[in-house]
Design a protein around this motif. Structure first.
Motif, PDB file in Angstrom:
ATOM      1  N   GLY A  87      -6.503   4.577  -3.458  1.00 33.05           N
ATOM      2  CA  GLY A  87      -7.227   3.687  -2.557  1.00 33.05           C
ATOM      3  C   GLY A  87      -7.883   4.409  -1.404  1.00 33.05           C
ATOM      4  O   GLY A  87      -8.393   3.777  -0.486  1.00 33.05           O
ATOM      5  N   ARG A 146      -2.280  -2.897  -6.438  1.00 34.34           N
ATOM      6  CA  ARG A 146      -3.643  -2.386  -6.310  1.00 34.34           C
ATOM      7  C   ARG A 146      -4.656  -3.499  -6.505  1.00 34.34           C
ATOM      8  O   ARG A 146      -5.659  -3.588  -5.787  1.00 34.34           O
ATOM      9  CB  ARG A 146      -3.877  -1.258  -7.317  1.00 34.34           C
ATOM     10  CG  ARG A 146      -3.313   0.085  -6.887  1.00 34.34           C
ATOM     11  CD  ARG A 146      -3.821   1.217  -7.773  1.00 34.34           C
ATOM     12  NE  ARG A 146      -3.383   1.059  -9.150  1.00 34.34           N
ATOM     13  CZ  ARG A 146      -2.251   1.542  -9.625  1.00 34.34           C
ATOM     14  NH1 ARG A 146      -1.445   2.220  -8.825  1.00 34.34           N
ATOM     15  NH2 ARG A 146      -1.898   1.373 -10.886  1.00 34.34           N
ATOM     16  N   ARG A 191       0.831  -1.200   0.000  1.00 34.62           N
ATOM     17  CA  ARG A 191       0.000   0.000   0.000  1.00 34.62           C
ATOM     18  C   ARG A 191       0.868   1.253   0.000  1.00 34.62           C
ATOM     19  O   ARG A 191       0.558   2.242  -0.668  1.00 34.62           O
ATOM     20  CB  ARG A 191      -0.954   0.004   1.194  1.00 34.62           C
ATOM     21  CG  ARG A 191      -1.954   1.151   1.157  1.00 34.62           C
ATOM     22  CD  ARG A 191      -2.992   1.028   2.253  1.00 34.62           C
ATOM     23  NE  ARG A 191      -3.787  -0.172   2.108  1.00 34.62           N
ATOM     24  CZ  ARG A 191      -4.816  -0.279   1.284  1.00 34.62           C
ATOM     25  NH1 ARG A 191      -5.151   0.738   0.519  1.00 34.62           N
ATOM     26  NH2 ARG A 191      -5.506  -1.403   1.200  1.00 34.62           N
ATOM     27  N   ASP A 231      -7.161  -4.822  -3.545  1.00 35.88           N
ATOM     28  CA  ASP A 231      -8.603  -4.817  -3.788  1.00 35.88           C
ATOM     29  C   ASP A 231      -9.190  -6.209  -3.630  1.00 35.88           C
ATOM     30  O   ASP A 231     -10.289  -6.377  -3.072  1.00 35.88           O
ATOM     31  CB  ASP A 231      -8.905  -4.296  -5.196  1.00 35.88           C
ATOM     32  CG  ASP A 231      -8.787  -2.782  -5.295  1.00 35.88           C
ATOM     33  OD1 ASP A 231      -8.877  -2.115  -4.249  1.00 35.88           O
ATOM     34  OD2 ASP A 231      -8.591  -2.271  -6.411  1.00 35.88           O
TER      35      ASP A 231
END
Length: 296
Positions: free
Chosen positions: A141, A71, A9, A75
């Motif tokens: 995000g 990503r 992240r 997710d």
């Protein structure tokens, strides 16, 4: 090789925000701590993810590739957690929505009210963001859905973003009730070249659009007021006699003003943007459905 989701992240945030300092502020960490974690991520992957350019750190091509994959990974992890919570239950969880000002009261809030009755387990958090800001927040995000418009924006669309059309909204000129153009069904902006104008703040979506439309009509607008709140702009038109350009959704009937379409007509297309990998999340789907069915 074991990859730590938190470090992934941080890598995604570095790609979106551009500097370690900005990532540290967003993650509520020190810059040195973020740098250390990114160094550990490089060690875990055995690949060179970062390179220094002057005093700044930027991603290598390998770093960009991993950020794109990360990503999707993050997710999918969120999807799996939501699906496990939702087994045998209605959709649940927090869905973070970013939207521009007029869409909040006309689309997002009505959708949220409807969801409370239909899906009480889904909690919607709302942030007010300009269209050019909300897509960046989506890619970082920070939000799950960005209610935005791609019209009149120069930024390229990102391959990870999926757009869901919501509605079309006219751009209208707003004048006081006794104004000389109030009886016209449609107004040519050239007829308002000598008026006092109320505009949004510099650099915002509506400021850029209004400036562009006035210049296309052959004049430079004389701006006497700038407001980041459409209701204040409407009040200024009503009480101070200025004129303004607003999305039709922003024209509140509580104010004594007259809204007229433009010649030629101008529209914006309102869309909901989501990360493509979030499309399968049940909670995101019900929020999108609610936004699509929100009353005009």
């Amino acid at each position: 090789m074991t990859l730590n989701p938190w470090r992934l992240r941080l890598l995604c945030q570095l790609e979106a925000l551009g500097t370690v300092r900005a990532v540290a502020a967003a993650a509520h960490q020190s810059a040195s701590s973020v740098s250390q974690q990114l160094a550990v991520l490089e060690s875990e992957t055995g690949a060179r993810l970062l390179e220094r350019t002057g005093r700044r750190v930027q991603l290598t091509s390998t770093g960009h590739l991993l950020a794109s994959r990360a990503r999707d990974i993050l997710d999918r992890m969120a999807d799996a957690e939501a699906e496990l919570r939702a087994l045998g239950q209605d959709p649940s969880g927090v869905v973070r929505v970013a939207a521009f000002q007029s869409a909040i009261h006309s689309l997002v809030v009505p959708a949220t009210v409807a969801l409370r009755l239909a899906h009480p387990g889904v909690e919607v958090h709302i942030d007010e963001l300009e269209p050019h800001e909300s897509t960046s927040a989506l890619l970082r995000g920070d939000v799950d859905i960005a209610v935005t418009t791609t019209d009149f924006l120069d930024a390229p669309r990102h391959p990870d973003v999926h757009l869901v059309p919501l509605r079309t909204d006219a751009i209208v000129v707003v004048v006081p009730p006794g104004h000389r153009v109030a009886r016209q069904e449609r107004v040519d902006l050239a007829a308002l070249a000598d008026e006092d104008w109320a505009f949004d703040l510099p650099g915002t979506y509506m400021d850029d659009l209004a400036t562009r439309l006035c210049r296309q009509a052959g004049f430079e607008p004389r701006v006497v007021g700038r407001f980041n709140n459409y209701l204040i702009a409407l009040q200024h038109v009503e009480s101070a006699g200025s004129v303004t350009l607003l999305p039709e959704l922003a024209v509140d009937p509580r104010y004594a003003v007259v809204a007229r379409d433009l010649v030629p007509p101008t529209y914006r297309r309102i869309t909901a943007a989501i990360r493509s990998s979030s499309a399968a999340r049940a909670s995101v789907t019900v929020v999108l459905d609610a936004l699509s069915g929100a009353p005009a």
